[in-house]
Design an enzyme around this catalytic site. Structure first.
Site, PDB file in Angstrom:
ATOM      1  N   SER A  61       0.118   5.057   0.455  1.00  0.00           N
ATOM      2  CA  SER A  61      -0.794   4.752   1.562  1.00  0.00           C
ATOM      3  C   SER A  61      -0.430   5.542   2.807  1.00  0.00           C
ATOM      4  CB  SER A  61      -0.668   3.252   1.843  1.00  0.00           C
ATOM      5  OG  SER A  61      -1.099   2.948   3.132  1.00  0.00           O
ATOM      6  N   TYR A  70       4.277  -4.182   4.483  1.00  0.00           N
ATOM      7  CA  TYR A  70       3.472  -3.493   3.461  1.00  0.00           C
ATOM      8  C   TYR A  70       3.835  -2.002   3.422  1.00  0.00           C
ATOM      9  CZ  TYR A  70      -0.500  -0.980   1.477  1.00  0.00           C
ATOM     10  OH  TYR A  70      -1.285  -0.108   0.750  1.00  0.00           O
ATOM     11  N   LYS A  82       5.678   0.459   0.500  1.00  0.00           N
ATOM     12  CA  LYS A  82       5.059   1.654  -0.079  1.00  0.00           C
ATOM     13  C   LYS A  82       6.017   2.847   0.015  1.00  0.00           C
ATOM     14  CE  LYS A  82       1.274   0.310  -1.738  1.00  0.00           C
ATOM     15  NZ  LYS A  82       0.988   0.501  -3.143  1.00  0.00           N
TER      16      LYS A  82
HETATM   17  N1  LIG Z   1      -7.894   0.293  -0.895  1.00  0.00           N
HETATM   18  C1  LIG Z   1      -7.311   1.075   0.000  1.00  0.00           C
HETATM   19  O1  LIG Z   1      -7.924   1.478   1.010  1.00  0.00           O
HETATM   20  C2  LIG Z   1      -5.888   1.513  -0.208  1.00  0.00           C
HETATM   21  C3  LIG Z   1      -5.334   2.388   0.739  1.00  0.00           C
HETATM   22  C4  LIG Z   1      -4.029   2.816   0.550  1.00  0.00           C
HETATM   23  C5  LIG Z   1      -3.299   2.391  -0.554  1.00  0.00           C
HETATM   24  N2  LIG Z   1      -3.859   1.530  -1.430  1.00  0.00           N
HETATM   25  C6  LIG Z   1      -3.036   1.092  -2.592  1.00  0.00           C
HETATM   26  O2  LIG Z   1      -3.759   1.329  -3.775  1.00  0.00           O
HETATM   27  C7  LIG Z   1      -3.469   0.329  -4.739  1.00  0.00           C
HETATM   28  C8  LIG Z   1      -4.771  -0.216  -5.277  1.00  0.00           C
HETATM   29  O3  LIG Z   1      -5.508  -0.739  -4.185  1.00  0.00           O
HETATM   30  P1  LIG Z   1      -6.901  -1.449  -4.415  1.00  0.00           P
HETATM   31  O4  LIG Z   1      -7.685  -1.236  -3.181  1.00  0.00           O
HETATM   32  O5  LIG Z   1      -7.456  -1.076  -5.717  1.00  0.00           O
HETATM   33  O6  LIG Z   1      -6.415  -2.965  -4.437  1.00  0.00           O
HETATM   34  P2  LIG Z   1      -6.850  -4.131  -5.422  1.00  0.00           P
HETATM   35  O7  LIG Z   1      -6.255  -5.378  -4.876  1.00  0.00           O
HETATM   36  O8  LIG Z   1      -8.314  -4.103  -5.677  1.00  0.00           O
HETATM   37  O9  LIG Z   1      -6.125  -3.722  -6.766  1.00  0.00           O
HETATM   38  C9  LIG Z   1      -4.769  -3.987  -7.012  1.00  0.00           C
HETATM   39  C10 LIG Z   1      -4.659  -4.524  -8.424  1.00  0.00           C
HETATM   40  O10 LIG Z   1      -3.283  -4.861  -8.651  1.00  0.00           O
HETATM   41  C11 LIG Z   1      -3.255  -6.114  -9.294  1.00  0.00           C
HETATM   42  N3  LIG Z   1      -1.979  -6.762  -8.991  1.00  0.00           N
HETATM   43  C12 LIG Z   1      -1.565  -7.254  -7.794  1.00  0.00           C
HETATM   44  N4  LIG Z   1      -0.347  -7.794  -7.935  1.00  0.00           N
HETATM   45  C13 LIG Z   1       0.022  -7.608  -9.234  1.00  0.00           C
HETATM   46  C14 LIG Z   1       1.165  -7.948  -9.989  1.00  0.00           C
HETATM   47  N5  LIG Z   1       2.203  -8.617  -9.443  1.00  0.00           N
HETATM   48  N6  LIG Z   1       1.224  -7.599 -11.294  1.00  0.00           N
HETATM   49  C15 LIG Z   1       0.180  -6.943 -11.875  1.00  0.00           C
HETATM   50  N7  LIG Z   1      -0.950  -6.630 -11.217  1.00  0.00           N
HETATM   51  C16 LIG Z   1      -1.017  -6.952  -9.913  1.00  0.00           C
HETATM   52  C17 LIG Z   1      -4.443  -6.887  -8.763  1.00  0.00           C
HETATM   53  O11 LIG Z   1      -4.851  -7.938  -9.631  1.00  0.00           O
HETATM   54  C18 LIG Z   1      -5.487  -5.781  -8.657  1.00  0.00           C
HETATM   55  O12 LIG Z   1      -6.210  -5.668  -9.862  1.00  0.00           O
HETATM   56  C19 LIG Z   1      -2.603  -0.703  -4.053  1.00  0.00           C
HETATM   57  O13 LIG Z   1      -1.280  -0.489  -4.458  1.00  0.00           O
HETATM   58  C20 LIG Z   1      -2.762  -0.394  -2.580  1.00  0.00           C
HETATM   59  O14 LIG Z   1      -1.583  -0.658  -1.869  1.00  0.00           O
HETATM   60  C21 LIG Z   1      -5.140   1.077  -1.303  1.00  0.00           C
END
Ligand SMILES: NC(=O)c1ccc[n+]([C@@H]2O[C@H](COP(=O)([O-])OP(=O)(O)OC[C@H]3O[C@@H](n4cnc5c(N)ncnc54)[C@H](O)[C@@H]3O)[C@@H](O)[C@H]2O)c1
Length: 329
Positions: free
Chosen positions: A116, A140, A144
């Site tokens: 991120s 958070y 990361k």
């Molecule tokens: N969406 C954004 O803008 C963004 C920006 C920067 C980084 N990220 C990173 O990208 C990744 C995905 O983000 P997203 O937007 O798809 O989020 P999201 O919450 O939609 O997806 C994350 C997935 O991880 C699963 N999960 C959470 N905890 C878990 C665990 N303990 N064991 C197994 N599965 C688990 C959730 O059920 C979900 O399906 C994350 O790691 C997030 O930090 C997202």
């Protein structure tokens, strides 16, 4: 290629999985479903496993024998991480260590990670390049950065390859309205919250700060279409002869103010977004957008979708039948 995707039923993960399937990869998903619903794709091998459960993560990897792992599973709410930092360290850091252990045991040669732009904290200069100082401001963001470091040093020790992808703000939905971002109890992303507020399905949107030194006083961010992000993950897998390696910023390379974003949402939806003014949040950067030249030169990746397409696709999803039925948690 056989690819294991953790978090593959989440927002970004499900777009990555769909793209992998379209390109004929064999996909295994590991997800606890804490913030998502079971994957819709029949071809996917699915393990409902928590990444904190090392034995089960290792079993999923040894059974599916992936050649690469894409690690998207994690928790992403900055506010929640401030309240419950131990949960964030457990899921995002210990979870990553477990996925790395599974990769080592199953002799997986390539690891791609959802990182991120929050690792940069509040950058003084935009566009932000990968060499900008990392100054995480929330638990958070710390998790990361710690996970990134673990991935890099483990890969160096094992002689494997890794790609850390630092997303800016993922946004948008599938063009046909069939996939999009679930609204969960912890959703903090502005697009879903603004659309839900416009549809009167959520309280008015809180706008944190109108007194920033920007052209309209609101904070400036870089919104990147989730389909573009998904393509970057598949590109980051490379091929047998060439695995890319390193840390890459993924954004559109353009700043959009919250004010501009809200105007686009209102234009596309033909609805007014009710807003409540709130004070700035500690640690929120004034303006930040990505320098994506490294991703362009090394991954041959560039975005294909502009802001209008991001907002239009998100509106199709949130106003459509599936988007309205997506609240979990
Ligand atoms: N969406 C954004 O803008 C963004 C920006 C920067 C980084 N990220 C990173 O990208 C990744 C995905 O983000 P997203 O937007 O798809 O989020 P999201 O919450 O939609 O997806 C994350 C997935 O991880 C699963 N999960 C959470 N905890 C878990 C665990 N303990 N064991 C197994 N599965 C688990 C959730 O059920 C979900 O399906 C994350 O790691 C997030 O930090 C997202």
């Amino acid at each position: 290629m056989r690819v294991l995707v953790t978090g593959g039923s989440g927002y970004v993960g499900s777009f990555v999985v769909r793209r992998l399937l379209e390109e004929n990869h064999e996909v295994t998903v590991v997800d606890s479903l804490v913030n998502s619903l079971r994957p819709k794709f029949a071809e996917v091998h699915f393990y409902q496993v928590d990444v904190r459960d090392r034995v089960s993560v290792c079993a999923a990897a040894s059974q599916s024998r992936p050649e690469a792992i894409i690690h998207c599973a994690g928790l992403k709410s900055v506010a929640e991480s401030v309240e419950h930092p131990w949960v964030y360290y457990d899921v995002n850091l210990v979870g990553t260590l477990n996925v790395l252990a599974a990769a080592r045991e199953a002799e997986v040669g390539h690891f791609v990670f959802s990182s991120s732009c929050s690792v940069y904290g509040s950058p003084q200069i935009s566009p932000v390049g990968e060499n900008a100082p990392t100054l995480p401001l929330s638990p958070y963001a710390h998790t990361k950065l710690a996970a990134e470091n673990a991935i890099r040093t483990c890969a160096q020790a094992l002689g494997t390859t890794f790609v850390n992808l630092r997303y800016f703000n993922a946004a948008g939905a599938a063009e046909d309205g069939s996939y999009g971002e679930l609204v969960t109890r912890n959703t903090t992303q502005i697009l879903p919250l603004a659309f839900m507020a416009a549809l009167r399905q959520r309280p008015p949107l809180q706008l944190f700060g109108r007194d920033y030194p920007t052209y309209d006083g609101t904070a400036v961010r870089d919104y990147v279409h989730v389909e573009d992000l998904a393509r970057a993950h598949v590109t980051a897998l490379g091929s047998h002869g060439h695995r890319p390696q390193g840390t890459f910023n993924l954004g559109r390379g353009e700043g959009t103010s919250i004010g501009e974003l809200l105007a686009a949402i209102e234009r596309v939806s033909d609805l007014q977004v009710p807003v409540i003014d709130a004070s700035r949040r500690a640690g929120d950067p004034i303006e930040t957008w990505a320098d994506t030249s490294f991703a362009k030169s090394e991954l041959n990746w560039a975005t294909q979708f502009d802001l209008e397409e991001i907002v239009r696709s998100a509106w199709r999803w949130h106003s459509g039948p599936s988007g309205k039925l997506t609240a979990v948690g």
